[in-house]
Design a protein around this motif. Structure first.
Motif, PDB file in Angstrom:
ATOM      1  N   LEU A  41      -0.166 -12.776   8.174  1.00  0.00           N
ATOM      2  CA  LEU A  41      -0.076 -12.028   6.917  1.00  0.00           C
ATOM      3  C   LEU A  41      -1.368 -12.164   6.114  1.00  0.00           C
ATOM      4  CD1 LEU A  41       3.566 -12.893   5.742  1.00  0.00           C
ATOM      5  CD2 LEU A  41       2.781 -10.788   6.862  1.00  0.00           C
ATOM      6  N   MET A  42      -1.883 -13.401   6.015  1.00  0.00           N
ATOM      7  CA  MET A  42      -3.106 -13.636   5.241  1.00  0.00           C
ATOM      8  C   MET A  42      -4.309 -12.941   5.897  1.00  0.00           C
ATOM      9  SD  MET A  42      -2.143 -15.271   2.574  1.00  0.00           S
ATOM     10  CE  MET A  42      -0.613 -14.377   2.711  1.00  0.00           C
ATOM     11  N   ALA A  43      -4.355 -12.949   7.235  1.00  0.00           N
ATOM     12  CA  ALA A  43      -5.441 -12.264   7.945  1.00  0.00           C
ATOM     13  C   ALA A  43      -5.393 -10.763   7.664  1.00  0.00           C
ATOM     14  CB  ALA A  43      -5.342 -12.536   9.449  1.00  0.00           C
ATOM     15  N   ALA A  44      -4.193 -10.176   7.668  1.00  0.00           N
ATOM     16  CA  ALA A  44      -4.059  -8.738   7.383  1.00  0.00           C
ATOM     17  C   ALA A  44      -4.550  -8.422   5.976  1.00  0.00           C
ATOM     18  CB  ALA A  44      -2.606  -8.305   7.561  1.00  0.00           C
ATOM     19  N   ILE A  45      -4.159  -9.242   4.999  1.00  0.00           N
ATOM     20  CA  ILE A  45      -4.595  -9.006   3.616  1.00  0.00           C
ATOM     21  C   ILE A  45      -6.114  -9.092   3.526  1.00  0.00           C
ATOM     22  CG2 ILE A  45      -4.524  -9.883   1.245  1.00  0.00           C
ATOM     23  CD1 ILE A  45      -1.644 -10.842   1.890  1.00  0.00           C
ATOM     24  N   SER A  46      -6.701 -10.094   4.150  1.00  0.00           N
ATOM     25  CA  SER A  46      -8.165 -10.249   4.123  1.00  0.00           C
ATOM     26  C   SER A  46      -8.862  -9.069   4.782  1.00  0.00           C
ATOM     27  CB  SER A  46      -8.572 -11.551   4.814  1.00  0.00           C
ATOM     28  OG  SER A  46      -8.116 -12.651   4.089  1.00  0.00           O
ATOM     29  N   MET A  47      -8.341  -8.620   5.908  1.00  0.00           N
ATOM     30  CA  MET A  47      -8.948  -7.474   6.602  1.00  0.00           C
ATOM     31  C   MET A  47      -8.888  -6.219   5.737  1.00  0.00           C
ATOM     32  SD  MET A  47      -7.470  -8.228  10.426  1.00  0.00           S
ATOM     33  CE  MET A  47      -8.184  -6.806  11.251  1.00  0.00           C
ATOM     34  N   LEU A  48      -7.749  -5.980   5.087  1.00  0.00           N
ATOM     35  CA  LEU A  48      -7.634  -4.811   4.217  1.00  0.00           C
ATOM     36  C   LEU A  48      -8.581  -4.929   3.030  1.00  0.00           C
ATOM     37  CD1 LEU A  48      -3.761  -4.290   4.284  1.00  0.00           C
ATOM     38  CD2 LEU A  48      -5.509  -2.921   5.468  1.00  0.00           C
ATOM     39  N   ASP A  49      -8.660  -6.121   2.447  1.00  0.00           N
ATOM     40  CA  ASP A  49      -9.508  -6.324   1.272  1.00  0.00           C
ATOM     41  C   ASP A  49     -10.996  -6.174   1.608  1.00  0.00           C
ATOM     42  OD1 ASP A  49      -9.477  -6.981  -1.587  1.00  0.00           O
ATOM     43  OD2 ASP A  49     -10.535  -8.798  -0.969  1.00  0.00           O
ATOM     44  N   ARG A  50     -11.376  -6.436   2.843  1.00  0.00           N
ATOM     45  CA  ARG A  50     -12.785  -6.286   3.248  1.00  0.00           C
ATOM     46  C   ARG A  50     -13.171  -4.828   3.476  1.00  0.00           C
ATOM     47  NH1 ARG A  50     -11.752 -11.012   6.395  1.00  0.00           N
ATOM     48  NH2 ARG A  50     -11.488  -9.712   8.244  1.00  0.00           N
ATOM     49  N   HIS A  51     -12.178  -3.945   3.599  1.00  0.00           N
ATOM     50  CA  HIS A  51     -12.477  -2.522   3.812  1.00  0.00           C
ATOM     51  C   HIS A  51     -13.213  -1.995   2.580  1.00  0.00           C
ATOM     52  CE1 HIS A  51     -11.942   1.774   4.307  1.00  0.00           C
ATOM     53  NE2 HIS A  51     -11.690   1.538   5.588  1.00  0.00           N
ATOM     54  N   PRO A  52     -14.278  -1.213   2.761  1.00  0.00           N
ATOM     55  CA  PRO A  52     -15.065  -0.746   1.604  1.00  0.00           C
ATOM     56  C   PRO A  52     -14.317   0.141   0.613  1.00  0.00           C
ATOM     57  CG  PRO A  52     -15.873   0.241   3.648  1.00  0.00           C
ATOM     58  CD  PRO A  52     -14.834  -0.771   4.035  1.00  0.00           C
ATOM     59  N   LYS A  53     -13.183   0.718   1.020  1.00  0.00           N
ATOM     60  CA  LYS A  53     -12.450   1.607   0.120  1.00  0.00           C
ATOM     61  C   LYS A  53     -11.071   1.068  -0.247  1.00  0.00           C
ATOM     62  CE  LYS A  53     -14.914   5.776   1.287  1.00  0.00           C
ATOM     63  NZ  LYS A  53     -14.816   7.204   1.543  1.00  0.00           N
ATOM     64  N   ILE A  54     -10.850  -0.241  -0.032  1.00  0.00           N
ATOM     65  CA  ILE A  54      -9.574  -0.877  -0.376  1.00  0.00           C
ATOM     66  C   ILE A  54      -9.862  -2.184  -1.112  1.00  0.00           C
ATOM     67  CG2 ILE A  54      -7.433  -1.908   0.502  1.00  0.00           C
ATOM     68  CD1 ILE A  54      -7.824  -0.159   3.050  1.00  0.00           C
ATOM     69  N   THR A  55      -9.196  -2.388  -2.241  1.00  0.00           N
ATOM     70  CA  THR A  55      -9.282  -3.651  -2.964  1.00  0.00           C
ATOM     71  C   THR A  55      -7.867  -4.149  -3.212  1.00  0.00           C
ATOM     72  OG1 THR A  55     -11.294  -2.944  -4.102  1.00  0.00           O
ATOM     73  CG2 THR A  55     -10.083  -4.785  -5.082  1.00  0.00           C
ATOM     74  N   VAL A  56      -7.550  -5.338  -2.711  1.00  0.00           N
ATOM     75  CA  VAL A  56      -6.233  -5.927  -2.951  1.00  0.00           C
ATOM     76  C   VAL A  56      -6.204  -6.418  -4.392  1.00  0.00           C
ATOM     77  CG1 VAL A  56      -4.619  -7.753  -2.303  1.00  0.00           C
ATOM     78  CG2 VAL A  56      -5.893  -6.519  -0.529  1.00  0.00           C
ATOM     79  N   LEU A  57      -5.222  -5.956  -5.154  1.00  0.00           N
ATOM     80  CA  LEU A  57      -5.108  -6.296  -6.570  1.00  0.00           C
ATOM     81  C   LEU A  57      -4.130  -7.441  -6.814  1.00  0.00           C
ATOM     82  CD1 LEU A  57      -4.785  -2.643  -7.939  1.00  0.00           C
ATOM     83  CD2 LEU A  57      -6.862  -4.057  -7.872  1.00  0.00           C
ATOM     84  N   ARG A  58      -2.946  -7.367  -6.188  1.00  0.00           N
ATOM     85  CA  ARG A  58      -1.891  -8.358  -6.407  1.00  0.00           C
ATOM     86  C   ARG A  58      -1.125  -8.583  -5.111  1.00  0.00           C
ATOM     87  NH1 ARG A  58      -1.594  -4.548 -10.074  1.00  0.00           N
ATOM     88  NH2 ARG A  58       0.350  -3.581  -9.384  1.00  0.00           N
ATOM     89  N   THR A  59      -0.578  -9.790  -4.979  1.00  0.00           N
ATOM     90  CA  THR A  59       0.287 -10.090  -3.844  1.00  0.00           C
ATOM     91  C   THR A  59       1.580 -10.696  -4.363  1.00  0.00           C
ATOM     92  OG1 THR A  59      -0.617 -12.311  -3.563  1.00  0.00           O
ATOM     93  CG2 THR A  59      -1.661 -10.562  -2.299  1.00  0.00           C
ATOM     94  N   SER A  60       2.659 -10.402  -3.667  1.00  0.00           N
ATOM     95  CA  SER A  60       3.934 -11.031  -3.991  1.00  0.00           C
ATOM     96  C   SER A  60       3.982 -12.403  -3.335  1.00  0.00           C
ATOM     97  CB  SER A  60       5.098 -10.182  -3.464  1.00  0.00           C
ATOM     98  OG  SER A  60       5.170 -10.275  -2.046  1.00  0.00           O
ATOM     99  N   SER A  61       5.053 -13.115  -3.603  1.00  0.00           N
ATOM    100  CA  SER A  61       5.353 -14.315  -2.838  1.00  0.00           C
ATOM    101  C   SER A  61       5.688 -13.880  -1.418  1.00  0.00           C
ATOM    102  CB  SER A  61       6.559 -15.042  -3.434  1.00  0.00           C
ATOM    103  OG  SER A  61       6.285 -15.454  -4.751  1.00  0.00           O
ATOM    104  N   ILE A  62       5.736 -14.848  -0.511  1.00  0.00           N
ATOM    105  CA  ILE A  62       6.197 -14.591   0.853  1.00  0.00           C
ATOM    106  C   ILE A  62       7.679 -14.923   0.890  1.00  0.00           C
ATOM    107  CG2 ILE A  62       6.003 -15.255   3.275  1.00  0.00           C
ATOM    108  CD1 ILE A  62       3.083 -16.049   2.707  1.00  0.00           C
ATOM    109  N   TYR A  63       8.446 -14.053   1.527  1.00  0.00           N
ATOM    110  CA  TYR A  63       9.895 -14.233   1.659  1.00  0.00           C
ATOM    111  C   TYR A  63      10.250 -14.348   3.132  1.00  0.00           C
ATOM    112  CZ  TYR A  63      10.145 -12.898  -3.217  1.00  0.00           C
ATOM    113  OH  TYR A  63       9.979 -12.856  -4.582  1.00  0.00           O
TER     114      TYR A  63
END
Length: 181
Positions: free
Chosen positions: A27-49
């Motif tokens: 999950l953390m790797a996916a978030i990091s990969m998306l956030d590294r994309h030049p046209k995507i910025t991760v703003l907030r994350t929920s808790s993990i369930y």
């Protein structure tokens, strides 16, 4: 169908799930990969369930969470990025709703009033209102407004909240720390 101008950033909510391998690390790797994309910025994350499987039930429990991201990508282009990310992280599509290394689903862009319908993508996600493992983390990161009211309304109608257990709080960096974009 409503088009989003590709130059105007929109807020998108993406559901993440994993039940094979090191679920949290994936999950953390996916978030990091998306956030590294030049046209995507991760703003907030929920808790993990940790959640019980839905549909095909003979499989391990899932870890699920939600992210809010800002993107200037059109919905179909963002879907392509999500599918590429899944593939890079080892996603194999064998059994519908079956075990997986990672699952990334676009849930809503902007708010629940925005609709998109194509052969490959329907927004809002057509089953979001039936799935507590989507609604509970979505409610956690959605600001006050019509989308949150919509989410709360459907959460109140569904049973099975015991099948969605908070597993861990995630402290994602703030947008001001974001340097890749």
């Amino acid at each position: 169908m409503m088009n989003i101008p590709s130059s105007e950033p929109s807020e998108v909510y993406i559901a993440l799930g994993a039940n094979l391998g090191d679920r949290e690390q994936t999950l953390m790797a996916a978030i990091s990969m998306l956030d590294r994309h030049p046209k995507i910025t991760v703003l907030r994350t929920s808790s993990i369930y940790e959640t019980d499987p839905v549909g095909y039930e003979d499989q391990p429990a899932f870890l699920n969470m939600m992210i809010a991201a800002q993107t200037s990508l059109a919905p179909e282009a963002l879907l392509a990025v999500l599918m590429e990310t899944e593939q890079e992280l080892g996603r194999v599509r064998d059994i519908r709703w079956g075990p997986r290394m990672i699952d990334l689903d676009m849930i809503v862009i902007h708010d629940h009033a925005f609709t998109w319908d194509s052969e490959t993508l329907t927004l809002p996600h057509p089953r979001m209102s039936e799935r507590l493992f989507v609604l509970i983390p979505l409610a956690e990161i959605t600001p006050e407004g019509t989308l949150l009211a919509f989410v709360r309304e459907f959460m109140g109608k569904l049973e099975g909240k015991e099948g969605v257990r908070r597993w861990k709080t995630v402290n994602w960096h703030s947008v001001s720390e974001h340097s890749a974009n």
